[in-house]
Design an enzyme around this catalytic site. Sequence first.
Site, PDB file in Angstrom:
ATOM      1  N   ASP A  14     -11.632  -4.102   3.367  1.00 49.27           N
ATOM      2  CA  ASP A  14     -10.529  -3.317   3.181  1.00 49.27           C
ATOM      3  C   ASP A  14     -10.054  -3.448   1.681  1.00 49.27           C
ATOM      4  O   ASP A  14     -10.839  -3.672   0.810  1.00 49.27           O
ATOM      5  CB  ASP A  14      -9.371  -3.994   4.009  1.00 49.27           C
ATOM      6  CG  ASP A  14      -8.048  -2.998   4.482  1.00 49.27           C
ATOM      7  OD1 ASP A  14      -7.357  -2.682   3.830  1.00 49.27           O
ATOM      8  OD2 ASP A  14      -8.549  -2.594   5.693  1.00 49.27           O
ATOM      9  N   ASP A  15      -8.690  -3.275   1.515  1.00 48.51           N
ATOM     10  CA  ASP A  15      -8.038  -2.831   0.236  1.00 48.51           C
ATOM     11  C   ASP A  15      -8.685  -4.071  -0.719  1.00 48.51           C
ATOM     12  O   ASP A  15      -8.633  -5.500  -0.411  1.00 48.51           O
ATOM     13  CB  ASP A  15      -6.455  -2.887   0.343  1.00 48.51           C
ATOM     14  CG  ASP A  15      -5.966  -2.435  -0.935  1.00 48.51           C
ATOM     15  OD1 ASP A  15      -6.492  -2.000  -1.641  1.00 48.51           O
ATOM     16  OD2 ASP A  15      -4.584  -2.121  -0.763  1.00 48.51           O
ATOM     17  N   ARG A  61       5.361   1.724  -3.306  1.00 48.00           N
ATOM     18  CA  ARG A  61       4.249   0.575  -3.317  1.00 48.00           C
ATOM     19  C   ARG A  61       3.639   0.600  -4.850  1.00 48.00           C
ATOM     20  O   ARG A  61       2.465   0.541  -5.034  1.00 48.00           O
ATOM     21  CB  ARG A  61       3.209   1.041  -2.254  1.00 48.00           C
ATOM     22  CG  ARG A  61       2.718  -0.381  -1.904  1.00 48.00           C
ATOM     23  CD  ARG A  61       1.217  -0.013  -0.876  1.00 48.00           C
ATOM     24  NE  ARG A  61       0.802  -1.204  -0.172  1.00 48.00           N
ATOM     25  CZ  ARG A  61      -0.187  -1.181   0.139  1.00 48.00           C
ATOM     26  NH1 ARG A  61      -1.226  -0.510  -0.151  1.00 48.00           N
ATOM     27  NH2 ARG A  61      -0.896  -2.496   0.712  1.00 48.00           N
ATOM     28  N   ASP A  72      -7.358   5.457   3.850  1.00 53.88           N
ATOM     29  CA  ASP A  72      -5.744   4.959   3.842  1.00 53.88           C
ATOM     30  C   ASP A  72      -4.883   6.148   3.038  1.00 53.88           C
ATOM     31  O   ASP A  72      -5.468   6.821   2.034  1.00 53.88           O
ATOM     32  CB  ASP A  72      -5.850   3.744   3.158  1.00 53.88           C
ATOM     33  CG  ASP A  72      -4.358   3.031   3.993  1.00 53.88           C
ATOM     34  OD1 ASP A  72      -3.688   3.639   4.497  1.00 53.88           O
ATOM     35  OD2 ASP A  72      -4.417   1.790   3.960  1.00 53.88           O
ATOM     36  N   CYS A 110      -5.958   6.535   8.228  1.00 55.69           N
ATOM     37  CA  CYS A 110      -5.019   5.567   8.124  1.00 55.69           C
ATOM     38  C   CYS A 110      -3.721   6.053   7.258  1.00 55.69           C
ATOM     39  O   CYS A 110      -4.251   6.753   6.268  1.00 55.69           O
ATOM     40  CB  CYS A 110      -5.669   4.266   7.573  1.00 55.69           C
ATOM     41  SG  CYS A 110      -4.331   2.808   7.445  1.00 55.69           S
ATOM     42  N   ASP A 117       0.408  -0.478  11.452  1.00 52.97           N
ATOM     43  CA  ASP A 117       0.295  -1.785  10.756  1.00 52.97           C
ATOM     44  C   ASP A 117       0.861  -2.944  11.416  1.00 52.97           C
ATOM     45  O   ASP A 117       0.724  -4.038  11.291  1.00 52.97           O
ATOM     46  CB  ASP A 117       0.976  -1.759   9.434  1.00 52.97           C
ATOM     47  CG  ASP A 117       0.085  -1.080   8.225  1.00 52.97           C
ATOM     48  OD1 ASP A 117      -1.126  -1.014   8.875  1.00 52.97           O
ATOM     49  OD2 ASP A 117       0.460  -0.919   7.211  1.00 52.97           O
TER      50      ASP A 117
HETATM   51  C1  DGJ Z   1      -2.212  -0.092   5.081  1.00 50.18           C
HETATM   52  C2  DGJ Z   1      -3.091  -0.015   6.187  1.00 50.18           C
HETATM   53  O1  DGJ Z   1      -2.564   0.422   7.278  1.00 50.18           O
HETATM   54  C3  DGJ Z   1      -3.426  -1.350   6.300  1.00 50.18           C
HETATM   55  O2  DGJ Z   1      -4.364  -1.625   7.547  1.00 50.18           O
HETATM   56  C4  DGJ Z   1      -4.243  -2.054   4.944  1.00 50.18           C
HETATM   57  O3  DGJ Z   1      -5.547  -1.341   4.826  1.00 50.18           O
HETATM   58  C5  DGJ Z   1      -3.557  -1.894   3.765  1.00 50.18           C
HETATM   59  N1  DGJ Z   1      -2.779  -0.626   3.766  1.00 50.18           N
HETATM   60  C6  DGJ Z   1      -4.091  -2.071   3.038  1.00 50.18           C
HETATM   61  O4  DGJ Z   1      -3.371  -1.833   1.295  1.00 50.18           O
END
Ligand code: DGJ
Length: 759
Positions: free
Chosen positions: A373-374, A450, A485, A533, A555
């Site tokens: 992920d991120d 953010r 995302d 996402c 989330d």
């Molecule tokens: C928002 C997503 O919905 C999460 O699952 C995750 O990927 C975060 N962003 C990462 O910044």
Amino acid sequence: MRGGYFMSIIFNEKNQTITLNTKNSTYQMKINEHKFLVHTYYGNRISQMDMAYLHIDHDRACSGQPDEVFPGRIVSFNTFPQEFTSCGIGDFRINSIALRNEDGSNGADFRYVSHEIKDGKYSIPNLPAVYDNGGEAQTLIVTIQDPITNLKVELYYGVFEENDVICRSARIINEGKGMVQLQKASSMSLDLEYGNWDMIHFHGRHALERQVEREPLSHSIKTVGSTRGTSSHQQNPFVIICDHKANEDYGNCYGFMFVYSGGFKAEAEVDQMNSTRFVMGIQDEGFTWDLNEGEVFETPEVIMAYSNCGLTNLSHQYHHIIRHNVCRGKYKTSRRPILINNWEATYFDFDDRKLVSIAKEAKDLGVELLVLDDGWFGVRDSDNSGLGDWFVNENKIKCGLSNLVKEINEIGLKFGIWIEPEMVNEDSELYKKHPDWAYKMPGRVATRTRNQYVLDMSREDVREYLYTMISKILRENNIEYVKWDMNRSLSDLYSGILPASRQGEVAHRYVLGLYDLMDKLTSEFPHVLFEGCSGGGARFDAGILYYSPQIWCSDDTDPIHRLSIQYGTSFGYPVCTMGAHVSASPNHQTGRSTPIHTRATVAMSGTFGYELDPEQLSQRDKEEIRDQIVQFKKYYHVIQDGKYYRLTDIHENWYESWQIVSADQSESVFNLVVTNVMPNQPCINIKLKGLDPEGIYEIDQKTMPEWPGKFGIFGAEAIDRYCGEKEVFTGSALMNGGYTFPWIMGDYPTIQIHFQKIK
Ligand code: DGJ
């Protein structure tokens, strides 16, 4: 049927009616003597009939007349039902279009010009749209035009007879002299002249998306929409209009789903004569579009469905069309790998060794894919920096991305990666080089969310950069999954490449740019499973589903909240689209503790995966996860392909249950979660649905919580009996008498039952 196609669209020359038939619905319009395109009917399927008799014109005060009926006073723009409304000339209800002509006037009076019926389903250039798999649909194109300005609108109707849905969109063409500025360009309008209706819509917020709300329509305009440039957490572009008494199994219901990922607007107005008009399209707040001579504006489409037997059937219509005619690619129907995502396991705090240990543990549990992920790129140790720098962070991934992917593949897992292409942090190399690529109004500092800005996706150079960077990563590494995302709403929409007069086009051009990039990447990498996402589920819409067959639902991974999120989502979208994971307990969003069994039951009614650190799991949890994965694979075909039934109303009960039945009714997976256990509990009795009434069903497997200590004197005997031998029922018994549960104890206990038809 004609040449493999149904005769779903019938033009009756004598009556001048055009009738659209699906399996259970009829939709009709009529060209009247003044060439108005009048809407006459949408509802239960009827045999050939000119339905215009339903409408009676009267002289209504303050409702004006078109010139050609003079001195008559009964025909009025303001009272007759239209397929696509005029504007500025006396229809005072909500309009489908608003504009400013070259001369400054704001009128359009659309009259029928021609129509055409074609086999197959139309597509829309540069926009996602429902498609025909071959022989499933017919298209009607009706052309209407303003005789003064020559502004033309082609109304498109895609009729899926067997699948019971009708798609609509409009193509607006400037065939006149001079520019027309569009100020509203809806995809459809629909007049339901009679009836009293409720509207059901799906509101929410970050981490609590798509909560069901229902209210009666009244003499006002009820608007549901998003001004955020995305379809949004706050409202979903899916709306239902139904009888006051409609429920899961009863009543007239109309669904309207917008195939679009930007701002939208759905409006319903009950007018002075109690007639209801519904209009859906791109959000018009701040919208303008300069349509020069010869130019065309394509509106996104709306998927309409009608059910005469309640909401469950309406959901099934949408589930089918989304799964088979919106989602595409390798993973449209084939089983998707069971994944583990490192986000809730590590957040930004990981390195390649940690990922390798997660992968090893996960492999041992039966997981098939690791999602990084991120935080793997640029200088991204928190969410304040790095977006835009799509090259690997070698402080974290010391061995390099290619080696990491190889190592994960060698462990036996596929590799997936997270990206957020549409954004940039101020603290990034990209922003230093191209500050002008982010939206910003002249003289203002753009609003940060953010700590990130939005890239101007309408710019080809921006898209080219993103395409080059992302395609390079996908080309050079064996990446089989991408989580796309997008973590903020759009504001400060001002594009450096458009003149002042065209800034009202930016929001829609953003979406077109996004689709262009998605189209390029998904076409070039068809073997990759893309998951949409947007801060969870802020862009859970049919537009995104055209490019990625699944979307991270929310989330919020707390299974008890997920019940209402997935419940609301299920009204329009099938289980196979809902990204759902088992996460750690206590849950990171709510602090609530729930059994791993409950977390899995809920996630299984989604794409199913894990989002936790397997190194932190107890041996017992690990064993349970192994069983869960075996079970999910075993029931996959039922869960993902079957018909979904909401058995209880989440707002009314202290438990929630739902069921999925295979298409041939031979199997069913039933789920129950008790959300509020009680002492001295009444027995829960639930009537099952969708089974073969004549069939004999055996309980083949029952997974349930461990009842704490058999709870002493009160229920032990009942539990012993309940946990006993395989039971056998007729389908009609289960659907009419139901199935009864003993007093269930524990923290958020869950029971999952697999019914197998044995005769
Ligand atoms: C928002 C997503 O919905 C999460 O699952 C995750 O990927 C975060 N962003 C990462 O910044």
